[in-house]
Design a protein around this motif. Structure first.
Motif, PDB file in Angstrom:
ATOM      1  N   LYS A  28       0.847  -1.195   0.000  1.00 14.23           N
ATOM      2  CA  LYS A  28       0.000   0.000   0.000  1.00 14.23           C
ATOM      3  C   LYS A  28       0.881   1.243   0.000  1.00 14.23           C
ATOM      4  N   TYR A  29       0.353   2.321  -0.599  1.00 15.80           N
ATOM      5  CA  TYR A  29       1.090   3.590  -0.592  1.00 15.80           C
ATOM      6  C   TYR A  29       1.037   4.202   0.802  1.00 15.80           C
ATOM      7  N   THR A  30       2.199   4.699   1.247  1.00 14.98           N
ATOM      8  CA  THR A  30       2.338   5.324   2.549  1.00 14.98           C
ATOM      9  C   THR A  30       3.095   6.636   2.375  1.00 14.98           C
ATOM     10  N   SER A  31       2.635   7.697   3.026  1.00 16.91           N
ATOM     11  CA  SER A  31       3.331   8.984   2.994  1.00 16.91           C
ATOM     12  C   SER A  31       4.545   8.928   3.915  1.00 16.91           C
ATOM     13  N   ILE A  32       5.653   9.496   3.446  1.00 15.78           N
ATOM     14  CA  ILE A  32       6.918   9.458   4.173  1.00 15.78           C
ATOM     15  C   ILE A  32       7.487  10.868   4.276  1.00 15.78           C
ATOM     16  N   LEU A  33       8.214  11.126   5.351  1.00 16.18           N
ATOM     17  CA  LEU A  33       8.912  12.397   5.571  1.00 16.18           C
ATOM     18  C   LEU A  33       7.976  13.589   5.418  1.00 16.18           C
ATOM     19  N   ASN A  34       6.940  13.597   6.244  1.00 18.47           N
ATOM     20  CA  ASN A  34       5.975  14.711   6.261  1.00 18.47           C
ATOM     21  C   ASN A  34       5.387  14.984   4.881  1.00 18.47           C
ATOM     22  N   ASP A  35       4.971  13.918   4.221  1.00 16.97           N
ATOM     23  CA  ASP A  35       4.328  14.008   2.904  1.00 16.97           C
ATOM     24  C   ASP A  35       5.250  14.486   1.790  1.00 16.97           C
ATOM     25  N   LYS A  36       6.557  14.399   1.990  1.00 22.99           N
ATOM     26  CA  LYS A  36       7.489  14.765   0.914  1.00 22.99           C
ATOM     27  C   LYS A  36       7.300  13.815  -0.263  1.00 22.99           C
ATOM     28  N   PHE A  37       7.046  12.525   0.045  1.00 27.77           N
ATOM     29  CA  PHE A  37       6.779  11.544  -1.004  1.00 27.77           C
ATOM     30  C   PHE A  37       5.929  10.422  -0.427  1.00 27.77           C
ATOM     31  N   SER A  38       5.368   9.624  -1.326  1.00 28.90           N
ATOM     32  CA  SER A  38       4.679   8.403  -0.915  1.00 28.90           C
ATOM     33  C   SER A  38       5.317   7.246  -1.673  1.00 28.90           C
ATOM     34  N   ILE A  39       5.204   6.073  -1.067  1.00 27.84           N
ATOM     35  CA  ILE A  39       5.891   4.900  -1.604  1.00 27.84           C
ATOM     36  C   ILE A  39       5.128   3.645  -1.200  1.00 27.84           C
ATOM     37  N   LEU A  40       5.206   2.620  -2.039  1.00 27.05           N
ATOM     38  CA  LEU A  40       4.574   1.343  -1.701  1.00 27.05           C
ATOM     39  C   LEU A  40       5.369   0.631  -0.618  1.00 27.05           C
ATOM     40  N   LEU A  41       4.671   0.215   0.439  1.00 23.57           N
ATOM     41  CA  LEU A  41       5.268  -0.570   1.516  1.00 23.57           C
ATOM     42  C   LEU A  41       4.420  -1.816   1.740  1.00 23.57           C
ATOM     43  N   PRO A  42       5.040  -2.895   2.226  1.00 23.61           N
ATOM     44  CA  PRO A  42       4.246  -4.066   2.577  1.00 23.61           C
ATOM     45  C   PRO A  42       3.143  -3.688   3.572  1.00 23.61           C
ATOM     46  N   ASP A  43       1.985  -4.329   3.434  1.00 23.10           N
ATOM     47  CA  ASP A  43       0.802  -3.990   4.234  1.00 23.10           C
ATOM     48  C   ASP A  43       1.046  -4.015   5.736  1.00 23.10           C
ATOM     49  N   SER A  54      22.833   9.324  13.988  1.00 25.38           N
ATOM     50  CA  SER A  54      22.507   9.692  12.605  1.00 25.38           C
ATOM     51  C   SER A  54      21.712   8.587  11.892  1.00 25.38           C
ATOM     52  N   ARG A  55      21.019   7.748  12.670  1.00 26.62           N
ATOM     53  CA  ARG A  55      20.196   6.692  12.064  1.00 26.62           C
ATOM     54  C   ARG A  55      19.104   7.347  11.209  1.00 26.62           C
ATOM     55  N   PRO A  56      18.540   6.602  10.268  1.00 25.47           N
ATOM     56  CA  PRO A  56      17.500   7.173   9.399  1.00 25.47           C
ATOM     57  C   PRO A  56      16.338   7.757  10.197  1.00 25.47           C
ATOM     58  N   SER A  57      15.758   8.820   9.672  1.00 26.80           N
ATOM     59  CA  SER A  57      14.673   9.494  10.386  1.00 26.80           C
ATOM     60  C   SER A  57      13.356   8.732  10.310  1.00 26.80           C
ATOM     61  N   VAL A  58      13.189   7.894   9.283  1.00 25.19           N
ATOM     62  CA  VAL A  58      11.982   7.072   9.162  1.00 25.19           C
ATOM     63  C   VAL A  58      12.419   5.622   9.009  1.00 25.19           C
ATOM     64  N   ILE A  59      11.930   4.764   9.900  1.00 29.07           N
ATOM     65  CA  ILE A  59      12.220   3.329   9.818  1.00 29.07           C
ATOM     66  C   ILE A  59      10.893   2.589   9.889  1.00 29.07           C
ATOM     67  N   LYS A  60      10.560   1.907   8.813  1.00 29.16           N
ATOM     68  CA  LYS A  60       9.367   1.056   8.750  1.00 29.16           C
ATOM     69  C   LYS A  60       9.849  -0.384   8.838  1.00 29.16           C
ATOM     70  N   THR A  61       9.113  -1.211   9.557  1.00 32.67           N
ATOM     71  CA  THR A  61       9.580  -2.574   9.773  1.00 32.67           C
ATOM     72  C   THR A  61       8.406  -3.546   9.842  1.00 32.67           C
ATOM     73  N   ASN A  62       8.715  -4.837   9.688  1.00 30.55           N
ATOM     74  CA  ASN A  62       7.693  -5.862   9.840  1.00 30.55           C
ATOM     75  C   ASN A  62       7.489  -6.168  11.325  1.00 30.55           C
ATOM     76  N   GLU A  63       6.570  -7.034  11.625  1.00 31.87           N
ATOM     77  CA  GLU A  63       6.210  -7.327  13.019  1.00 31.87           C
ATOM     78  C   GLU A  63       7.393  -7.824  13.842  1.00 31.87           C
ATOM     79  N   GLU A  64       8.281  -8.591  13.221  1.00 29.76           N
ATOM     80  CA  GLU A  64       9.433  -9.153  13.925  1.00 29.76           C
ATOM     81  C   GLU A  64      10.623  -8.202  13.974  1.00 29.76           C
ATOM     82  N   SER A  65      10.520  -7.056  13.311  1.00 29.03           N
ATOM     83  CA  SER A  65      11.640  -6.112  13.162  1.00 29.03           C
ATOM     84  C   SER A  65      12.841  -6.764  12.505  1.00 29.03           C
TER      85      SER A  65
END
Length: 156
Positions: free
Chosen positions: A2-17, A35-46
């Motif tokens: 599904k498309y998800t907005s990233i970095l305060n709506d700077k862009f959207s991108i497909l991510l696993p549901d 200096s780790r990434p500002s947005v980290i999306k992960t699965n249930e198990e990380s």
């Protein structure tokens, strides 16, 4: 996916549901650098992470490959155990996406990574995807599909 907005709506991108924001405590343990990434999306198990950073640089699209090569050199200088594999360019709509894949040693074994750069509204966005090397075959196509799907702006 599904498309998800990233970095305060700077862009959207497909991510696993099932991907969600990584808990800040987990992120600080898994990626201890400030200096780790500002947005980290992960699965249930990380165990599979999709990360994004705005590099706050205005680099013309035709120079993204050069910037990616500089990042590659920096990675090699920091970690001699890194093994680089494929790299490429993807032309999607008005976006040029440059990417590379590599493996690096970790305390738990080998990590598989895809890193990409794309110019979004005159700023370079860095995407980094990783998983355990044993899951590479399962995730590589999903990771590249996600990178190709980037759209300027948030979701409508």
């Amino acid at each position: 996916m599904k498309y998800t907005s990233i970095l305060n709506d700077k862009f959207s991108i497909l991510l696993p549901d099932d991907f969600q924001d990584m808990d800040l405590k987990v992120a600080s343990l898994k990626y201890p650098s400030p200096s780790r990434p500002s947005v980290i999306k992960t699965n249930e198990e990380s165990s599979v992470d999709f990360m994004y950073n705005n590099l706050h640089q205005n680099v013309p699209q035709e120079q993204l490959s050069t910037l990616l090569q500089l990042i590659r050199i920096n990675i090699m200088n920091v970690n001699s155990g890194v093994v680089f594999h494929e790299q490429g360019e993807i032309d999607e709509a008005d976006n040029k996406i440059v990417w590379m894949e590599y493996e690096n040693p970790t305390l738990d074994g080998q990590m598989y990574n895809i890193m990409f750069l794309v110019n979004v509204n005159n700023e370079v966005i860095q995407g980094m995807y990783n998983c355990n090397v044993q899951e590479k075959d399962k995730w590589k196509k999903i990771m590249l599909k996600s990178a190709k799907s980037i759209k300027c702006g948030g979701m409508d």
